[in-house]
Design an enzyme around this catalytic site. Structure first.
Site, PDB file in Angstrom:
ATOM      1  N   GLU A  22       8.746 -15.039 -10.288  1.00  0.00           N
ATOM      2  CA  GLU A  22       7.923 -13.911  -9.822  1.00  0.00           C
ATOM      3  C   GLU A  22       7.490 -12.985 -10.952  1.00  0.00           C
ATOM      4  O   GLU A  22       6.435 -12.377 -10.865  1.00  0.00           O
ATOM      5  CB  GLU A  22       8.593 -13.133  -8.692  1.00  0.00           C
ATOM      6  N   ASN A  44      -2.074   2.255   5.508  1.00  0.00           N
ATOM      7  CA  ASN A  44      -1.159   1.177   5.130  1.00  0.00           C
ATOM      8  C   ASN A  44      -0.832   0.424   6.404  1.00  0.00           C
ATOM      9  O   ASN A  44      -0.260   1.006   7.330  1.00  0.00           O
ATOM     10  CB  ASN A  44       0.118   1.775   4.514  1.00  0.00           C
ATOM     11  N   GLY A  45      -1.193  -0.854   6.448  1.00  0.00           N
ATOM     12  CA  GLY A  45      -0.922  -1.644   7.647  1.00  0.00           C
ATOM     13  C   GLY A  45      -2.059  -2.614   7.888  1.00  0.00           C
ATOM     14  O   GLY A  45      -2.872  -2.867   6.984  1.00  0.00           O
ATOM     15  N   GLU A  68      18.180 -17.274  -6.205  1.00  0.00           N
ATOM     16  CA  GLU A  68      17.799 -15.943  -6.637  1.00  0.00           C
ATOM     17  C   GLU A  68      17.344 -15.958  -8.109  1.00  0.00           C
ATOM     18  O   GLU A  68      16.346 -15.334  -8.475  1.00  0.00           O
ATOM     19  CB  GLU A  68      18.971 -14.969  -6.427  1.00  0.00           C
ATOM     20  N   LYS A  91       6.093  -4.198  -3.425  1.00  0.00           N
ATOM     21  CA  LYS A  91       7.527  -4.022  -3.209  1.00  0.00           C
ATOM     22  C   LYS A  91       7.910  -4.105  -1.735  1.00  0.00           C
ATOM     23  O   LYS A  91       8.917  -4.679  -1.370  1.00  0.00           O
ATOM     24  CB  LYS A  91       7.921  -2.647  -3.767  1.00  0.00           C
ATOM     25  N   HIS A 126      17.613 -36.824  -5.929  1.00  0.00           N
ATOM     26  CA  HIS A 126      16.960 -37.397  -4.746  1.00  0.00           C
ATOM     27  C   HIS A 126      15.454 -37.177  -4.783  1.00  0.00           C
ATOM     28  O   HIS A 126      14.816 -37.084  -3.735  1.00  0.00           O
ATOM     29  CB  HIS A 126      17.575 -36.816  -3.471  1.00  0.00           C
ATOM     30  N   CYS A 156       0.827  -1.199   0.000  1.00  0.00           N
ATOM     31  CA  CYS A 156       0.000   0.000   0.000  1.00  0.00           C
ATOM     32  C   CYS A 156       0.866   1.256   0.000  1.00  0.00           C
ATOM     33  O   CYS A 156       1.867   1.327   0.708  1.00  0.00           O
ATOM     34  CB  CYS A 156      -0.964   0.084   1.176  1.00  0.00           C
ATOM     35  N   ARG A 171       4.124  -0.281  -4.649  1.00  0.00           N
ATOM     36  CA  ARG A 171       3.793  -0.757  -3.304  1.00  0.00           C
ATOM     37  C   ARG A 171       2.487  -1.550  -3.275  1.00  0.00           C
ATOM     38  O   ARG A 171       2.086  -2.065  -2.236  1.00  0.00           O
ATOM     39  CB  ARG A 171       3.671   0.428  -2.343  1.00  0.00           C
ATOM     40  N   LYS A 202      13.608 -14.909  -9.443  1.00  0.00           N
ATOM     41  CA  LYS A 202      13.387 -13.853 -10.447  1.00  0.00           C
ATOM     42  C   LYS A 202      12.487 -14.374 -11.553  1.00  0.00           C
ATOM     43  O   LYS A 202      11.553 -13.711 -11.973  1.00  0.00           O
ATOM     44  CB  LYS A 202      14.715 -13.378 -11.067  1.00  0.00           C
ATOM     45  N   TRP A 254      -2.517  -2.806  -1.773  1.00  0.00           N
ATOM     46  CA  TRP A 254      -2.190  -4.222  -1.877  1.00  0.00           C
ATOM     47  C   TRP A 254      -3.125  -4.900  -0.886  1.00  0.00           C
ATOM     48  O   TRP A 254      -2.997  -4.721   0.324  1.00  0.00           O
ATOM     49  CB  TRP A 254      -0.726  -4.463  -1.511  1.00  0.00           C
TER      50      TRP A 254
HETATM   51  C1  F6R Z   1      11.985 -10.387  -4.812  1.00  0.00           C
HETATM   52  C2  F6R Z   1      11.930  -9.398  -3.765  1.00  0.00           C
HETATM   53  C3  F6R Z   1      11.508  -9.823  -2.416  1.00  0.00           C
HETATM   54  C4  F6R Z   1      12.210  -8.995  -1.331  1.00  0.00           C
HETATM   55  C5  F6R Z   1      11.636  -9.336   0.041  1.00  0.00           C
HETATM   56  C6  F6R Z   1      12.345  -8.599   1.146  1.00  0.00           C
HETATM   57  O1  F6R Z   1      12.431  -9.849  -6.013  1.00  0.00           O
HETATM   58  O2  F6R Z   1      12.176  -8.243  -3.981  1.00  0.00           O
HETATM   59  O3  F6R Z   1      11.715 -11.180  -2.215  1.00  0.00           O
HETATM   60  O4  F6R Z   1      13.573  -9.256  -1.376  1.00  0.00           O
HETATM   61  O5  F6R Z   1      10.279  -9.025   0.069  1.00  0.00           O
HETATM   62  O6  F6R Z   1      12.227  -7.229   0.992  1.00  0.00           O
HETATM   63  P1  F6R Z   1      13.201  -6.231   1.726  1.00  0.00           P
HETATM   64  O7  F6R Z   1      14.568  -6.456   1.190  1.00  0.00           O
HETATM   65  O8  F6R Z   1      12.672  -4.881   1.417  1.00  0.00           O
HETATM   66  O9  F6R Z   1      13.143  -6.571   3.184  1.00  0.00           O
END
Ligand code: F6R
Length: 609
Positions: free
Chosen positions: A487, A98-99, A480, A604, A503, A2, A27, A484, A74
């Protein structure tokens, strides 16, 4: 999770709010809405879906107003819908939130018992209804806000309008970010800096418990005793271009390209006379010495950086390190003493689970060190020490440059810890620092293979499932790379230690299933090649990412993406090696027509548990 924006000044508020929401859409983008204060009362408009839907609704005309609040959602409580969108209104009050109100069921019941009717399924509506009740009673916004918040268990950042006070915005926060942008004849509130940048770079970090009252000309901050606070005004050194696409189709692609500069800016201030030095972070040797073990706690991509950190610290400093998922950490009663160092990693510095883990570590008396990108964020403020990464604003939901700089900091830490632990002599440390300083250039060179990555992506984009395999440091990278891909392209993907596939999971390898093998570690190369042969033998499509001179037998791989020849040392290969994985995911998503910067269901900054 949010985004909130509020504006009061002389401009047309609707335009400022829409621009702010656009800059905060990363967000959350389940819905958007605004409320405008007018002499006739509050005008509210909201719409499910992207901001474009709200714009469409507003295009038929809005009342003139130079004060308003806006929200991009969100969804947590209640499906994405017009009615569940913010702002929520009751009587004289309109607010954005937001919360999460954890006790909203209880509050809702109390209000319903008093005869209140709820329009939405949201937790937020309990706040606005109580606030209106108290405002009717006290006629004083700040007192009404305080009374309402005393009832609430949970987290919030709120921006509030009162119908009989056009031109005034009230703001308050607990465990969710909120800043006050201080302009010239205009003031703003926002969840994050990009929303205020077009108007001002000066801002105040709102302290928990303080209530801000904004008019066009004044910002007043009241502490919990009702006294006026004199807040520190900070200056955002991001230029506005950093928060814009700058000619790129997507923020993600721009942010991938920004990695060399972000690394350079993060590494170089911590290298003094060829040695790692954390003086600018006010971290002395005593803080980095004499602890029993290290626990790295983070979520998602930040946790993947932590896995690389574990390898580096254990290898160089020989100190035991564990990597913990922040959302599990406080529920598994971690063995944690004051002799331990807890490293918290977070781009946003606001991730609820990570923040809670930090608070637990502090409560247990452990030393806490945060690696954070957003200056002044909750985690940065609460940790005992903080090392800021200098990635600049990361707007794309999928993290790229923030990951690289987090890994960069782990290199610095591992080298310094190794030196302090007597595991590396000064000469070796200096050599390692030199190698580290070459990484930005290696990453820059690796970006040259973008076209190859785009081509390689076209071979995997139609798969319904993909697997990433690697050993050692490469295994950390697979996690990682796999995240990527899934997602942003929605291709199901999993990461495995290369030796682990057989396994169980190898039963999923059939004709054409893509397996992306990372093979940058010479000592493990033969083993990894054996593992990919096992995949080839079952019809899998193997794409190998390796160094320039790595010998990959022709029959072991369908395609090879090679790092530039400047990448020679295995220990320093992960940062260049993540680039083709980011690009592969990016191009697969673009070719599939996905919304790369705003993948479905994601946000985000995850400020709820
Ligand atoms: C994936 C991504 C998330 C963040 C996770 C932690 O691309 O961005 O997995 O890494 O939500 O977020 P932060 O680093 O802001 O605590």
């Amino acid at each position: 999770m949010c985004g909130i924006v509020g504006y009061t000044g002389a401009r047309r508020a609707v335009e400022v709010l829409l621009e702010g929401l656009e800059n905060l859409e990363y967000r959350g983008y389940d819905s958007a809405g605004i409320s405008l204060a007018t002499q006739e009362g509050i005008y509210t408009q909201k719409a499910k879906g992207r901001l474009a839907n709200l714009r469409q609704r507003l295009s038929t005309g809005v009342p003139e107003s130079s004060c308003g609040i806006g929200h991009t959602r969100w969804a947590t409580h209640g499906e994405p819908s017009d009615i569940n969108s913010h702002p929520h209104c009751s009587g004289q009050v309109s607010l954005v939130h937001n919360g999460i109100v954890e006790n909203y069921m209880e509050l809702r019941r109390q209000l319903m018992d008093k005869g209140h009717v709820f329009l939405s399924q949201t937790d937020t509506e309990t706040i606005v209804q109580y606030l209106d009740l108290y405002y009717q009673q006290y006629k004083d916004p700040i007192q009404a806000i305080r009374q309402t918040l005393a009832l609430i268990r949970g987290t919030y950042a709120l921006a509030i309008l009162f119908a009989d006070r056009p031109g005034e915005i009230y703001a308050v926060r607990k465990d969710s970010p909120l800043i006050v942008g201080v302009g010239n004849g205009e003031n703003l509130v926002a969840s994050d800096i990009p929303a205020i940048l077009p108007y001002t770079r000066d801002y105040i970090l709102l302290e928990e418990g303080d209530v801000a009252k904004l008019t066009g000309d004044t910002v007043e901050i009241y502490d919990p005793d009702g006294k006026l606070d004199l807040p520190t005004i900070l200056h955002a050194d991001w230029d506005i271009g950093a928060a814009q696409k700058g000619g790129y189709d997507h923020f993600m692609r721009k942010e991938i390209d920004e990695q060399p500069r972000a690394l350079e800016s993060t590494l170089s201030p911590r290298i003094v006379n060829g040695m790692v030095d954390f003086s600018i972070d006010h971290i002395d040797d005593a803080f980095l010495s004499d602890f029993r073990s290290v626990q790295i706690v983070a979520c998602g991509t930040a946790m993947h950086a932590g896995h690389i950190g574990r390898h580096l610290i254990e290898k160089l400093a020989r100190i035991p390190v564990s990597v913990e998922v922040a959302s599990e950490y406080r529920y598994c009663d971690p063995i944690l003493e004051k002799e331990d160092l807890v490293i918290i990693v977070s781009q946003s510095g606001e991730t609820a689970d990570t923040l809670a883990a930090l608070r637990l570590a502090k409560a247990r008396g452990a030393r806490t060190l945060a690696i954070v990108n957003v200056v002044g964020s909750s985690i940065a403020r609460e940790a005992e020490k903080v090392i800021y990464t200098h990635a600049g604003p990361e707007i794309a939901v999928a993290s790229t440059k923030a990951f690289s700089v987090q890994v960069g900091v782990f290199y610095l830490l591992a080298i310094r810890l190794a030196q302090l632990a007597g595991q590396l002599d000064a000469k070796t440390c200096k050599d390692m620092v030199q190698a580290l300083l070459r990484i930005p250039n290696d990453v820059q060179q690796t970006l040259q293979i973008a076209a190859d990555c785009a081509d390689a992506a076209s071979a995997i984009k139609d798969a319904s499932s993909a697997f990433y395999v690697g050993r050692g440091l490469d295994h950390c990278l697979t996690m990682e790379g796999s995240l990527k891909l899934k997602e942003i392209s929605y291709i199901h993907s999993e990461a495995y230690a290369a030796g682990e596939l057989k396994h169980g999971t190898i039963s999923l390898i059939t004709d054409g299933v893509p397996v992306i093998a990372i093979a940058t570690q010479d000592a493990l190369l033969e083993k990894t090649i054996s593992n990919i042969r096992e995949v080839k033998a079952r019809g899998g499509y193997v794409l190998v990412i390796c160094k320039a001179n790595t010998v990959v037998p022709e029959d072991a791989a369908d395609r090879v993406l090679r790092l530039p020849s400047s990448v020679t040392q295995d220990l320093f290969a992960p940062l260049p090696a993540i680039v083709p994985m980011q690009l592969l995911a990016y191009y697969a998503a673009v070719q599939l027509g996905c919304d790369v910067d705003k993948p479905r269901n994601l946000a985000k900054s995850v400020t709820v548990e």
